[in-house]
Scaffold this active site. Structure first.
Site, PDB file in Angstrom:
ATOM      1  N   ASP A 111       0.828  -1.204   0.000  1.00  0.00           N
ATOM      2  CA  ASP A 111       0.000   0.000   0.000  1.00  0.00           C
ATOM      3  C   ASP A 111       0.866   1.260   0.000  1.00  0.00           C
ATOM      4  O   ASP A 111       0.491   2.283  -0.581  1.00  0.00           O
ATOM      5  CB  ASP A 111      -0.914  -0.023   1.228  1.00  0.00           C
ATOM      6  CG  ASP A 111      -1.963   1.071   1.204  1.00  0.00           C
ATOM      7  OD1 ASP A 111      -2.303   1.550   0.111  1.00  0.00           O
ATOM      8  OD2 ASP A 111      -2.428   1.468   2.284  1.00  0.00           O
ATOM      9  N   CYS A 140      -1.955   9.332  -0.058  1.00  0.00           N
ATOM     10  CA  CYS A 140      -3.180   8.866  -0.716  1.00  0.00           C
ATOM     11  C   CYS A 140      -3.453   9.697  -1.953  1.00  0.00           C
ATOM     12  O   CYS A 140      -3.513  10.915  -1.882  1.00  0.00           O
ATOM     13  CB  CYS A 140      -4.371   8.961   0.226  1.00  0.00           C
ATOM     14  SG  CYS A 140      -5.904   8.514  -0.616  1.00  0.00           S
ATOM     15  N   ASN A 168      -0.945   6.631   4.909  1.00  0.00           N
ATOM     16  CA  ASN A 168      -1.008   5.569   5.907  1.00  0.00           C
ATOM     17  C   ASN A 168      -0.443   5.967   7.273  1.00  0.00           C
ATOM     18  O   ASN A 168       0.585   6.639   7.360  1.00  0.00           O
ATOM     19  CB  ASN A 168      -0.210   4.368   5.390  1.00  0.00           C
ATOM     20  CG  ASN A 168      -0.883   3.692   4.223  1.00  0.00           C
ATOM     21  OD1 ASN A 168      -2.073   3.388   4.280  1.00  0.00           O
ATOM     22  ND2 ASN A 168      -0.134   3.464   3.152  1.00  0.00           N
TER      23      ASN A 168
HETATM   24 MG    MG Z   1      -3.724   2.852   3.005  1.00  0.00          MG
END
Ligand code: MG
Length: 314
Positions: free
Chosen positions: A32, A256, A265
């Site tokens: 991610d 993001c 995150n």
């Molecule tokens: Mg994330």
């Protein structure tokens, strides 16, 4: 970085009654995190990142994604990375967006996979080229085949606390999507605050709504973004509701793309510091994570988005 000659601050350990004694930190940085970084990181650096995180005590490290390279060129080397890593001592899940992704994961000998759903119609259209209901049909075949192959399947739900196009997301809509994914046989549901707008009371209300629908905290994980500085307050709300799995990304890797901020995150080291202060066990070595963050920041050529890494001079 501190060393043996340089004393550094540590949080005083003061447990809060009623919180879980132990939690699992689910590391998402290599997947991610790196999928949302502008730079494409060489496969050898990714492998070293994963190995360093495992060595730091992270009990699960999500390594990569078998999404089509056209959509996420940052992770186009997924098969190469897994071959380079070989067998790890901890679960190393990979994201599989569809059946083709699952095929590639199976070819690579993966044992843990994750699927990625949306709590909102707009994000399902934009990210999955599907609809809120249509995504279920898409995941049903992937999850069924993965379970038949003996794999463990985690399900992510994104935009659980707000959507940049739709605004507020009704609790019952998130619960409905989540329950549908659990009903397919997925073992854990990770509720994502993709744009970081969630607040502590909202977290509690969503967990209560899941509880009323029959899903307790033991099947849920929380995935917070620190975009508005709320991630640890939200973790605290999750702990108070009995949640024991929290996603985090070393150094806060991964801004993001849907939030107008470099901060994405929740950073693993920020979470570790917070849990240490509460005396909650997690098995992760703070210094080793901070050292990894400092090394990765040098590789990426930019400072880490982590308060603890900054405070410790990483
Ligand atoms: Mg994330």
């Amino acid at each position: 970085m501190s060393d043996a000659r340089t004393p550094r601050a540590l949080p005083m350990v003061v447990p809060e009654p009623g919180l879980p004694e132990r939690v699992t930190i689910y590391e998402v940085g290599p997947r991610d995190g790196l999928q949302n970084e502008a730079a494409v990181v060489p496969v050898a650096v990714k492998a070293e990142l994963v190995r360093r995180l495992v060595a730091a005590g992270l009990p699960v490290v999500e390594t990569t994604s078998f999404v089509h390279p056209r959509w996420v060129p940052q992770l186009a080397d997924a098969a190469e990375l897994l071959a380079e890593l070989g067998e790890l001592s901890v679960p190393a899940p990979v994201l599989v967006p569809n059946e083709r992704g699952l095929d590639r994961a199976l070819e690579a000998g993966v044992r843990h996979v994750a699927v990625f759903a949306s709590a909102t119609q707009t994000f399902a259209e934009r990210n999955l080229a599907s609809s809120l209901e249509g995504q279920l049909a898409m995941f049903e075949s992937v999850v069924t085949r993965a379970l038949d192959a003996g794999l463990d399947v985690r399900a992510y739900v994104s935009m659980c606390f707000g959507d940049p196009w739709e605004g507020a997301v009704p609790l019952e809509q998130v619960v409905r999507v989540g329950q549908q994914l659990l009903d397919l046989g997925t073992t854990q549901l990770s509720l994502g605050d993709t744009i970081g707008v969630g607040t502590a009371g909202h977290v509690g209300a969503l967990l209560d709504a899941f509880g009323e629908a029959g899903t307790g905290p033991e099947r849920l994980a929380l995935h917070f973004h620190d975009t508005y500085g709320q991630a640890l307050a939200n973790v605290h709300a999750g702990l108070r509701h009995g949640v024991t799995t929290f996603d985090a990304s070393a150094g806060g890797l991964g801004g993001c793309p849907y939030a107008e901020s470099a901060t994405g995150n929740l950073a693993t080291e920020d979470l570790v510091w917070f849990l240490d202060g509460l005396g909650i066990e997690h098995g992760v070595d703070l210094d080793a994570v901070v050292a990894t963050t400092a090394w990765m920041a040098r590789e990426l050529g930019k400072p880490a988005a982590s308060a603890v890494a900054r405070a410790l001079g990483a």
